[in-house]
Motif scaffolding. Structure first.
Motif, short mmCIF file in Angstrom:
data_model
loop_
_atom_site.label_atom_id
_atom_site.label_comp_id
_atom_site.label_asym_id
_atom_site.label_seq_id
_atom_site.Cartn_x
_atom_site.Cartn_y
_atom_site.Cartn_z
N UNK A 89 -25.52 36.96 -39.98
CA UNK A 89 -25.87 38.18 -39.25
C UNK A 89 -24.73 38.61 -38.33
N UNK A 90 -24.10 37.66 -37.67
CA UNK A 90 -23.01 38.01 -36.75
C UNK A 90 -21.80 38.58 -37.51
N UNK A 91 -21.58 38.07 -38.72
CA UNK A 91 -20.46 38.58 -39.53
C UNK A 91 -20.75 39.98 -40.06
N UNK A 92 -22.02 40.29 -40.31
CA UNK A 92 -22.38 41.60 -40.85
C UNK A 92 -22.48 42.68 -39.77
N UNK A 93 -22.88 42.30 -38.59
CA UNK A 93 -23.12 43.28 -37.52
C UNK A 93 -21.87 44.11 -37.24
N UNK A 94 -22.05 45.44 -37.27
CA UNK A 94 -20.95 46.35 -36.96
C UNK A 94 -20.02 46.63 -38.13
N UNK A 95 -20.34 46.10 -39.31
CA UNK A 95 -19.47 46.29 -40.47
C UNK A 95 -19.48 47.75 -40.92
N UNK A 96 -18.33 48.26 -41.33
CA UNK A 96 -18.24 49.62 -41.89
C UNK A 96 -18.70 49.59 -43.35
N UNK A 97 -19.30 50.67 -43.84
CA UNK A 97 -19.82 50.69 -45.22
C UNK A 97 -18.77 50.38 -46.27
N UNK A 98 -17.55 50.87 -46.08
CA UNK A 98 -16.53 50.71 -47.11
C UNK A 98 -16.10 49.26 -47.31
N UNK A 99 -16.32 48.40 -46.33
CA UNK A 99 -15.83 47.02 -46.40
C UNK A 99 -16.50 46.21 -47.51
N UNK A 100 -17.65 46.67 -47.99
CA UNK A 100 -18.38 45.90 -49.01
C UNK A 100 -17.88 46.17 -50.43
N UNK A 101 -17.13 47.23 -50.63
CA UNK A 101 -16.89 47.71 -51.99
C UNK A 101 -15.44 47.56 -52.42
N UNK A 102 -15.24 47.58 -53.73
CA UNK A 102 -13.90 47.41 -54.28
C UNK A 102 -13.03 48.58 -53.86
N UNK A 103 -11.73 48.35 -53.82
CA UNK A 103 -10.80 49.34 -53.28
C UNK A 103 -10.90 50.69 -53.99
N UNK A 104 -11.07 50.66 -55.32
CA UNK A 104 -11.10 51.91 -56.09
C UNK A 104 -12.30 52.79 -55.76
N UNK A 105 -13.37 52.22 -55.19
CA UNK A 105 -14.60 52.99 -54.94
C UNK A 105 -14.78 53.35 -53.47
N UNK A 106 -13.86 52.92 -52.62
CA UNK A 106 -14.06 53.16 -51.18
C UNK A 106 -13.94 54.63 -50.80
N UNK A 107 -13.10 55.36 -51.48
CA UNK A 107 -12.96 56.79 -51.17
C UNK A 107 -14.27 57.53 -51.43
N UNK A 108 -14.96 57.16 -52.52
CA UNK A 108 -16.24 57.80 -52.83
C UNK A 108 -17.29 57.46 -51.78
N UNK A 109 -17.26 56.22 -51.28
CA UNK A 109 -18.21 55.82 -50.24
C UNK A 109 -17.93 56.60 -48.94
N UNK A 110 -16.66 56.74 -48.59
CA UNK A 110 -16.30 57.50 -47.39
C UNK A 110 -16.77 58.95 -47.50
N UNK A 111 -16.60 59.53 -48.69
CA UNK A 111 -17.04 60.92 -48.90
C UNK A 111 -18.56 61.03 -48.77
N UNK A 112 -19.28 60.00 -49.22
CA UNK A 112 -20.74 60.02 -49.13
C UNK A 112 -21.19 59.92 -47.67
N UNK A 113 -20.47 59.14 -46.87
CA UNK A 113 -20.81 59.03 -45.45
C UNK A 113 -20.61 60.38 -44.76
N UNK A 114 -19.51 61.06 -45.07
CA UNK A 114 -19.29 62.39 -44.50
C UNK A 114 -20.42 63.34 -44.91
#
Length: 348
Positions: free
Chosen positions: A43-68
């Motif tokens: 729980x302490x490691x997960x708390x405050x994590x950004x969404x993009x940190x969970x996903x492979x590098x090639x898909x992080x841009x799509x996740x960032x766009x979804x957050x926006x």
């Protein structure tokens, strides 16, 4: 109210999907235990994590766009891949904006659903549709020639009653039948292998060898190799591999000396051998030119006058239907070698 909150929290923990809540700064604020399991984080490691940190590098841009998008329009949906304790998983991620009674943005919540199997099925369906399109293009090309030749010979045979003409017509019809049979087989094998069971490859290979015309060629007694496979499709795979070996072996007397031929030396020997990643089928025939080792798997590829060009294409199709890969290379004695790499989850 407190009891309702406990019931709601307990219900969220029963989900097979990942449930998450991010605050207004886009930091992970609440989640269910499924997220801990998939990423092996506390729980302490997960708390405050950004969404993009969970996903492979090639898909992080799509996740960032979804957050926006969720902060701009109030909701979003995106697919992204992540490396988890269960392997690479494709998630369908949803997001809905959370606001207070006064309209203040407090963050967003959503669910991450594992859609890996669904995407794999869709991929196989797409591959099957692509194959059907290829067959439609090949049908006109491959069937036109033998049909024209057969029609011509039959017209002449009707006038001359020539046995040679009739035999030529019969050969054309047999070739046409072979092409149609291989095309039908390739279409069937385009679907997923759904009848998999524990199979000893040695038994299937031996049966396949007895099904094809091998002449003086010899199959060395194969060692037992156990896999999870569809036995009927595996039988067809070996039949086509063996036909290819025999068809493209040396011409009679091409390798053997006169004394060897008189002694009954075989034209070609075929072997089935286990490998670190699966198994291989190799022979001591002519081999395959390095420039042609990928081309031989293409539909319609054949260098034999009486070949249909679908044999190795069907081999590759059946292998892919099992989740395997196959590649052509050189055997130890210069012949052809086909190496089958089996997914670790497929082998017994």
């Amino acid at each position: 109210m407190e009891d309702q909150c406990r019931v709601l929290a307990a219900a969220v923990e029963t989900l097979d999907d990942v449930f998450y809540v991010y605050d207004a700064d886009g930091k992970l604020a609440y989640w269910n235990a499924r997220l801990n399991e998939l990423f092996d984080l506390t729980d302490s490691e997960l708390s405050g994590t950004a969404p993009t940190e969970f996903f492979v590098a090639d898909d992080r841009a799509a996740v960032e766009a979804a957050i926006d998008e969720v902060f701009e329009s109030g909701q979003t949906s995106v697919e992204a891949r992540a490396e988890t304790t269960e392997g690479v998983v494709t998630f369908e991620l949803s997001g809905r904006l959370l606001t207070g009674d006064d309209g203040t943005v407090q963050g967003f919540s959503g669910v991450g659903r594992d859609i890996t199997d669904r995407r794999e099925r869709e991929w196989h369906l797409q591959r099957q549709n692509e194959r059907l399109t290829e067959f439609a293009d090949l049908l006109a090309h491959d069937l036109r020639t033998p049909l024209a030749v057969t029609s011509g010979h039959l017209e002449l045979a009707a006038k001359e009653l020539s046995p040679e003409r009739i035999d030529a017509a019969r050969d054309g019809l047999e070739r046409l039948e072979a092409i149609i049979d291989d095309m039908r087989t390739a279409t069937r094998e385009g679907a997923l292998a759904t009848e998999e069971q524990a199979v000893n490859i040695a038994d299937v290979a031996t049966t396949a060898w007895n099904h094809v015309e091998t002449g003086s060629a010899v199959l060395e007694p194969p060692p037992p190799i156990l896999v999870e496979a569809d036995p009927k499709r595996l039988l067809r795979l070996f039949e086509n591999i063996f036909v290819n070996a025999v068809t493209h072996g040396p011409e009679r007397g091409e390798r053997a000396s006169g004394e060897d031929r008189e002694a009954g030396t075989t034209d070609i020997t075929v072997r089935l051998v286990p490998t670190a990643d699966g198994f291989a089928v190799e022979d001591d025939g002519r081999g395959i030119d390095p420039d042609d080792r990928e081309w031989v798997f293409e539909p319609g590829a054949s260098q034999a006058a009486d070949g249909t060009g679908f044999g190795l294409y069907i081999v590759r199709t059946i292998a892919e239907a099992h989740g395997w890969t196959v590649r052509a290379t050189a055997a130890e004695h210069g012949g052809a070698r086909f190496e089958f790499d089996i997914d670790a989850d497929t082998a017994c």
